[in-house]
Design an enzyme around this catalytic site. Sequence first.
Site, PDB file in Angstrom:
ATOM      1  N   GLU A 159       3.862   8.179   8.479  1.00 26.29           N
ATOM      2  CA  GLU A 159       3.841   7.328   9.656  1.00 26.29           C
ATOM      3  C   GLU A 159       5.238   6.820   9.969  1.00 26.29           C
ATOM      4  O   GLU A 159       6.193   7.058   9.208  1.00 26.29           O
ATOM      5  CB  GLU A 159       2.883   6.155   9.449  1.00 26.29           C
ATOM      6  CG  GLU A 159       3.284   5.226   8.317  1.00 26.29           C
ATOM      7  CD  GLU A 159       2.203   4.199   7.982  1.00 26.29           C
ATOM      8  OE1 GLU A 159       1.013   4.479   8.184  1.00 26.29           O
ATOM      9  OE2 GLU A 159       2.564   3.108   7.513  1.00 26.29           O
ATOM     10  N   GLN A 183       0.819  -1.209   0.000  1.00 25.80           N
ATOM     11  CA  GLN A 183       0.000   0.000   0.000  1.00 25.80           C
ATOM     12  C   GLN A 183       0.850   1.255   0.000  1.00 25.80           C
ATOM     13  O   GLN A 183       2.070   1.221   0.149  1.00 25.80           O
ATOM     14  CB  GLN A 183      -0.924  -0.012   1.227  1.00 25.80           C
ATOM     15  CG  GLN A 183      -0.174  -0.101   2.545  1.00 25.80           C
ATOM     16  CD  GLN A 183      -1.097  -0.372   3.726  1.00 25.80           C
ATOM     17  OE1 GLN A 183      -1.208   0.456   4.629  1.00 25.80           O
ATOM     18  NE2 GLN A 183      -1.757  -1.539   3.722  1.00 25.80           N
ATOM     19  N   HIS A 190       4.789   0.259   0.867  1.00 26.51           N
ATOM     20  CA  HIS A 190       5.149  -0.468   2.084  1.00 26.51           C
ATOM     21  C   HIS A 190       4.123  -1.549   2.406  1.00 26.51           C
ATOM     22  O   HIS A 190       2.994  -1.528   1.914  1.00 26.51           O
ATOM     23  CB  HIS A 190       5.261   0.488   3.277  1.00 26.51           C
ATOM     24  CG  HIS A 190       3.955   1.142   3.659  1.00 26.51           C
ATOM     25  ND1 HIS A 190       3.482   2.280   3.045  1.00 26.51           N
ATOM     26  CD2 HIS A 190       3.025   0.823   4.589  1.00 26.51           C
ATOM     27  CE1 HIS A 190       2.336   2.638   3.590  1.00 26.51           C
ATOM     28  NE2 HIS A 190       2.022   1.761   4.528  1.00 26.51           N
ATOM     29  N   ARG A 224      -4.458   0.599  -1.713  1.00 19.64           N
ATOM     30  CA  ARG A 224      -3.880  -0.736  -1.886  1.00 19.64           C
ATOM     31  C   ARG A 224      -3.377  -0.904  -3.322  1.00 19.64           C
ATOM     32  O   ARG A 224      -4.112  -0.650  -4.281  1.00 19.64           O
ATOM     33  CB  ARG A 224      -4.912  -1.825  -1.594  1.00 19.64           C
ATOM     34  CG  ARG A 224      -5.387  -1.874  -0.159  1.00 19.64           C
ATOM     35  CD  ARG A 224      -6.200  -3.149   0.101  1.00 19.64           C
ATOM     36  NE  ARG A 224      -6.974  -2.996   1.327  1.00 19.64           N
ATOM     37  CZ  ARG A 224      -8.263  -2.671   1.362  1.00 19.64           C
ATOM     38  NH1 ARG A 224      -8.918  -2.506   0.229  1.00 19.64           N
ATOM     39  NH2 ARG A 224      -8.885  -2.534   2.510  1.00 19.64           N
ATOM     40  N   HIS A 280       0.256   5.757   1.074  1.00 22.72           N
ATOM     41  CA  HIS A 280      -0.629   6.794   1.605  1.00 22.72           C
ATOM     42  C   HIS A 280      -0.325   8.128   0.926  1.00 22.72           C
ATOM     43  O   HIS A 280       0.829   8.421   0.597  1.00 22.72           O
ATOM     44  CB  HIS A 280      -0.441   6.948   3.116  1.00 22.72           C
ATOM     45  CG  HIS A 280      -0.587   5.679   3.882  1.00 22.72           C
ATOM     46  ND1 HIS A 280      -1.755   4.957   3.901  1.00 22.72           N
ATOM     47  CD2 HIS A 280       0.293   4.993   4.656  1.00 22.72           C
ATOM     48  CE1 HIS A 280      -1.593   3.878   4.664  1.00 22.72           C
ATOM     49  NE2 HIS A 280      -0.357   3.881   5.117  1.00 22.72           N
TER      50      HIS A 280
END
Length: 315
Positions: free
Chosen positions: A114, A95, A171, A191, A97
């Site tokens: 993150e 996936q 990642h 995804r 972000h």
Amino acid sequence: MAEPLFLKASMHDKIWGGTRLRDVYGYDIPTETTGEYWAISGHPHGVSIIENGSLAGQGLDRVYQERPELFGNPSSPVFPLLTKILDANDWLSVQVHPDDAYAQEHEGELGKTECWYILAADEGAEIIYGHTAQSRQELAERIEAGDWDQLLTRVPVKAGDFFYVPSGTMHAIGKGIMVLETQQSSDTTYRVYDFDRPDASGNLRPLHIQQSIDVMTIGQPQNSHPATLKTGDLTSTLLVANEFFTVYKWHVVGQTNFEAVAPYYLVSVIDGQGQIRIADQSYPLDKGQHFILPNTVRNWEMSGELSMIVSHITS
């Protein structure tokens, strides 16, 4: 109100989840495939509830809106950070972000940068951290061809490792890994690949190929370089600092006095036990607890043997 805000988490069933959240931390998980423990969250998909003091029973989102002085009168309209523990009993999807600009335009929320502190990892466990494509065209072609073995960068991991995962990074967390994740408060995930596996109803989960190609960073990610400083009974490791958050690992063996340098702190006790003393009041601390030190707490003492992941906004 100079007291910590202890929090009750929301938990989320996942196709890749397991039972380590119960087995390791003693949480009362709702299913045998519980994948995510949203420990400190004001996000509408899983709001943490304050468990103690005059604010007991209230959601963190509401308290952030109605009591801004507890957070240093912040400029962000939403609680900006989210702390999770993830139990990957199987691979998460591959996936990516989006950043703030793309997420605000297309999803109406924050982007998602993150980072992961590896709490536990089975022998031979791996993550996917980046890809080998040298251009967006090559990326699109390899995704279309399903050339995953050549495209994805696999990295072996062990407990205690740390990875910085900025928005745009390809990642996936691998099977047999448990992480504590500090992130922007966002639940947008695109995804790229889900191992062609069906969910409990026999359906494949949706993919987001075009969005993934749109937001993907070209080139390998650059991990942070943690720096450790030992002062008395405290070993403090700066894990990462960026425009969104600063994250530390604190290890206390004995007794340490602290003075706040940030508007508020998010604290997760990942191992050990001890206590925190604020003014004349002491609070016991145990492995698996999560709390916020609000702006009204400017000095505190921690004692015992405690390992903690601590974060704050970067001002």
